[in-house]
Design an enzyme around this catalytic site. Structure first.
Site, PDB file in Angstrom:
ATOM      1  N   SER A 280      -9.254  26.366  38.335  1.00 25.91           N
ATOM      2  CA  SER A 280      -8.574  25.262  37.659  1.00 25.91           C
ATOM      3  C   SER A 280      -7.742  25.772  36.494  1.00 25.91           C
ATOM      4  CB  SER A 280      -9.599  24.234  37.164  1.00 25.91           C
ATOM      5  OG  SER A 280     -10.608  24.865  36.387  1.00 25.91           O
TER       6      SER A 280
ATOM      7  N   ASN B 297     -20.747  22.414  31.950  1.00 29.10           N
ATOM      8  CA  ASN B 297     -20.676  20.967  32.199  1.00 29.10           C
ATOM      9  C   ASN B 297     -20.475  20.164  30.912  1.00 29.10           C
ATOM     10  OD1 ASN B 297     -21.098  21.718  34.798  1.00 29.10           O
ATOM     11  ND2 ASN B 297     -23.203  20.968  34.952  1.00 29.10           N
TER      12      ASN B 297
ATOM     13  N   HIS C 237      12.723 -17.622  35.932  1.00 29.97           N
ATOM     14  CA  HIS C 237      13.205 -17.417  37.314  1.00 29.97           C
ATOM     15  C   HIS C 237      14.541 -16.677  37.338  1.00 29.97           C
ATOM     16  CE1 HIS C 237      10.187 -20.498  38.482  1.00 29.97           C
ATOM     17  NE2 HIS C 237      10.600 -21.078  37.358  1.00 29.97           N
TER      18      HIS C 237
ATOM     19  N   ASN D  27      25.707   5.043  33.628  1.00 26.13           N
ATOM     20  CA  ASN D  27      24.403   4.658  34.176  1.00 26.13           C
ATOM     21  C   ASN D  27      23.271   4.768  33.154  1.00 26.13           C
ATOM     22  OD1 ASN D  27      25.648   4.282  36.677  1.00 26.13           O
ATOM     23  ND2 ASN D  27      25.331   6.437  37.243  1.00 26.13           N
TER      24      ASN D  27
ATOM     25  N   GLU E 201      16.078   3.594  33.863  1.00 24.39           N
ATOM     26  CA  GLU E 201      15.671   3.567  35.279  1.00 24.39           C
ATOM     27  C   GLU E 201      14.514   4.523  35.535  1.00 24.39           C
ATOM     28  OE1 GLU E 201      19.400   3.363  37.983  1.00 24.39           O
ATOM     29  OE2 GLU E 201      20.034   4.206  36.075  1.00 24.39           O
TER      30      GLU E 201
ATOM     31  N   TYR F 212     -22.960  16.142  37.345  1.00 20.37           N
ATOM     32  CA  TYR F 212     -21.701  16.841  37.589  1.00 20.37           C
ATOM     33  C   TYR F 212     -21.532  17.159  39.061  1.00 20.37           C
ATOM     34  CZ  TYR F 212     -17.817  20.113  37.234  1.00 20.37           C
ATOM     35  OH  TYR F 212     -16.597  20.710  37.390  1.00 20.37           O
TER      36      TYR F 212
ATOM     37  N   GLN G 121     -13.570  18.173  38.600  1.00 23.82           N
ATOM     38  CA  GLN G 121     -12.502  19.081  38.193  1.00 23.82           C
ATOM     39  C   GLN G 121     -11.125  18.436  38.415  1.00 23.82           C
ATOM     40  OE1 GLN G 121     -12.940  23.379  38.599  1.00 23.82           O
ATOM     41  NE2 GLN G 121     -11.295  23.343  40.090  1.00 23.82           N
TER      42      GLN G 121
HETATM   43  N1  ARG Z   1     -13.575  24.002  35.863  1.00 22.99           N
HETATM   44  C1  ARG Z   1     -14.597  23.027  35.814  1.00 22.99           C
HETATM   45  C2  ARG Z   1     -14.009  21.636  35.679  1.00 22.99           C
HETATM   46  O1  ARG Z   1     -12.866  21.552  35.472  1.00 22.99           O
HETATM   47  C3  ARG Z   1     -15.501  23.321  34.667  1.00 22.99           C
HETATM   48  C4  ARG Z   1     -16.933  22.890  34.871  1.00 22.99           C
HETATM   49  C5  ARG Z   1     -17.521  23.695  35.915  1.00 22.99           C
HETATM   50  N2  ARG Z   1     -18.930  23.537  36.033  1.00 22.99           N
HETATM   51  C6  ARG Z   1     -19.586  23.935  37.102  1.00 22.99           C
HETATM   52  N3  ARG Z   1     -20.828  23.762  37.135  1.00 22.99           N
HETATM   53  N4  ARG Z   1     -18.956  24.443  38.129  1.00 22.99           N
HETATM   54  O2  ARG Z   1     -14.674  20.643  35.798  1.00 22.99           O
END
Ligand code: ARG
Length: 455
Positions: free
Chosen positions: A20, A107, A153, A282, A287, A314, A319
């Site tokens: 991520s 977490n 209207h 424009n 828009e 979790y 994510q």
């Molecule tokens: N990259 C994870 C997220 O965005 C962080 C938490 C990950 N925790 C885990 N137990 N894999 O949520």
């Protein structure tokens, strides 16, 4: 980080789907702040030594500088911002870095970062709405008595003032601000210290970390702390409503700036030309703002579907929360800024507004009201008489004001010249003195109140 019980590395496709870092690097500042608060608390409570605590804080500072300078190397193989920072910390300070994660899990770490980020997004939305409100108010002040047709209207209904119309949007902005403020207040509790989901066996002080991060208090339930994302949904819901309000103003700007309406002129700075039609001007920004609305709702829907049916606490599904928020917040921030700039830039065209207000017999209600007030007839009958007068004016091709009194008297002999006095646009708006009405006097009262509130 979890090599202890793993023999083999992840499959190639796992290296594609799990990271991520590409988007959660935007949480770097919040992650550093969370880690600083946690490290200070650990050292303060004697859970780690003062020396380790200081080394960790120094290392985090250096990482902050590296990120700011753009020299920090984000690595996809380290998955996310949390592991990237922790790994760099180990490079800088050595084994003491491994103590930072005592009594903490990714977490509670991720959701602490995320709450901080969304809280700041609420504050930005508020500032953006304040800027827009001020721009609207300035125009409303200039045009408190500028007459334009009010529509229902999309048909000319009754004359109103441009200032009154703009103040309607100031009201909407203020409710939007209220929604962000409510959401911010509710989300301002600290999940840090919930650890993986169940709390921790270490003697941590969650009040200390909560305070350090500007949270009002620690969250009471560790499982809720880890799993809750309704704070993010609340932001997205408020953002969606705000974006729909903006889209209405944007739509009106598009209409008002057409040659057919000509109610406002946007300057060169806020319009674009056409590559083929030399005459074009424009209102792109308006828009685009209107067009972006669905995107914000889409972000809400997407996150709602991530959370729906997800068992506590979790799951990696969560994510998916961040990109939706980032996208909605980026969209809203730029929309608010562009709208405020456009409102400040526009030049109202009172002549065109007035001309349009003269069409469509918008003071017919005033005639009916006069018949009720002076001739004491029931409103339904007065409505019928005024309707016949409109028809007569239509047949003659004149405005109500210019219809000869004799023509009105042919419909109702009781009508006298006093009735003609209520038929002008000015008389009509001036008469709408009821609280919340469009009379310039009432509009100026509201402007005054808003001036104080928006100081
Ligand atoms: N990259 C994870 C997220 O965005 C962080 C938490 C990950 N925790 C885990 N137990 N894999 O949520």
């Amino acid at each position: 980080m979890w090599g202890g019980r793993f023999k083999a590395g992840p499959a190639d496709i796992m290296r594609e789907i799990t990271p991520s870092i590409d988007f959660d690097k935007r949480l770097a500042g919040e992650d550093l702040a969370g880690s600083r608060a946690h490290a200070r608390m650990l050292a303060g409570e004697g859970i780690i030594t003062k020396a380790d605590g200081e080394a960790i804080l120094k290392g985090l500072d250096q990482i902050g500088q590296e990120i700011e300078a753009g020299s920090f190397v984000f690595k996809r193989e380290l998955e996310d911002i949390h592991l990237n920072i922790e790994s760099r910390l180990a490079e800088i300070i050595g084994p003491a870095a491994g103590r930072l994660h005592t009594a903490r899990s990714r977490n509670d770490q991720v959701v602490t970062d995320f709450r901080l980020w969304v809280r700041a997004a609420c504050e930005r939305a508020d500032a953006g709405l304040l800027g827009l409100s001020r721009a609207l108010l300035a125009q409303a002040e200039t045009h408190a008595a500028t007459i334009m047709p009010g529509f229902t209207h999309m048909q000319p209904a009754q004359p109103v003032t441009f200032g009154h119309h703009l103040l309607a949007y100031v009201e909407m902005c203020s409710r939007d601000r209220g929604r962000f403020e409510d959401a911010r207040k509710r989300m301002n509790e600290s999940p840090l210290g919930a650890a993986a989901l169940a709390g921790t066996s270490f003697p941590i002080d969650r009040d200390v970390t909560a305070r350090a991060l500007g949270f009002a208090r620690p969250m009471r339930n560790s499982m809720d702390a880890i799993s809750a994302r309704d704070f993010a949904l609340e932001y997205l819901a408020a953002a969606t409503i705000c974006a729909t309000n903006l889209s209405r103003l944007a739509g009106e700007l598009v209409q008002w700036s057409t040659p057919a309406f000509g109610f406002v002129k946007l300057s060169d700075a806020f319009t674009t030309g056409s590559s083929i039609m030399p005459q074009k001007r424009n209102p792109d920004a308006a828009e685009i703002i209107r067009g972006k609305t669905g995107r914000v709702l889409g972000d809400f829907v997407a996150l709602a579907m991530v959370v729906k049916g997800l068992a506590l606490t979790y799951g990696s599904d969560l994510q998916e929360d961040k990109e939706r928020l980032f996208d909605a917040a980026d969209t809203l921030d730029i929309s608010l800024a562009a709208m405020a700039a456009m409102i400040a830039d526009l030049t109202a065209q009172p002549d065109a507004m007035r001309k349009a207000a003269e069409h469509g017999y918008p003071t017919a209600t005033d005639l009916a009201d006069w018949i009720v007030r002076v001739l004491k007839k029931p409103f339904r009958e007065a409505h019928h008489i005024a309707g016949s007068v409109v028809k007569a004016a239509e047949d003659k091709g004149v405005t109500l004001e210019n219809l000869p009194l004799a023509d009105m008297q042919a419909i109702d002999p009781d009508i006298n010249k006093d009735a003609v006095a209520v038929l002008s646009l000015e008389a009509s708006v001036n008469a709408r003195m009821s609280f919340g009405g469009t009379a310039p006097l009432r509009v100026r009262e509201q402007i005054h109140i808003w001036r104080e509130k928006l100081k």
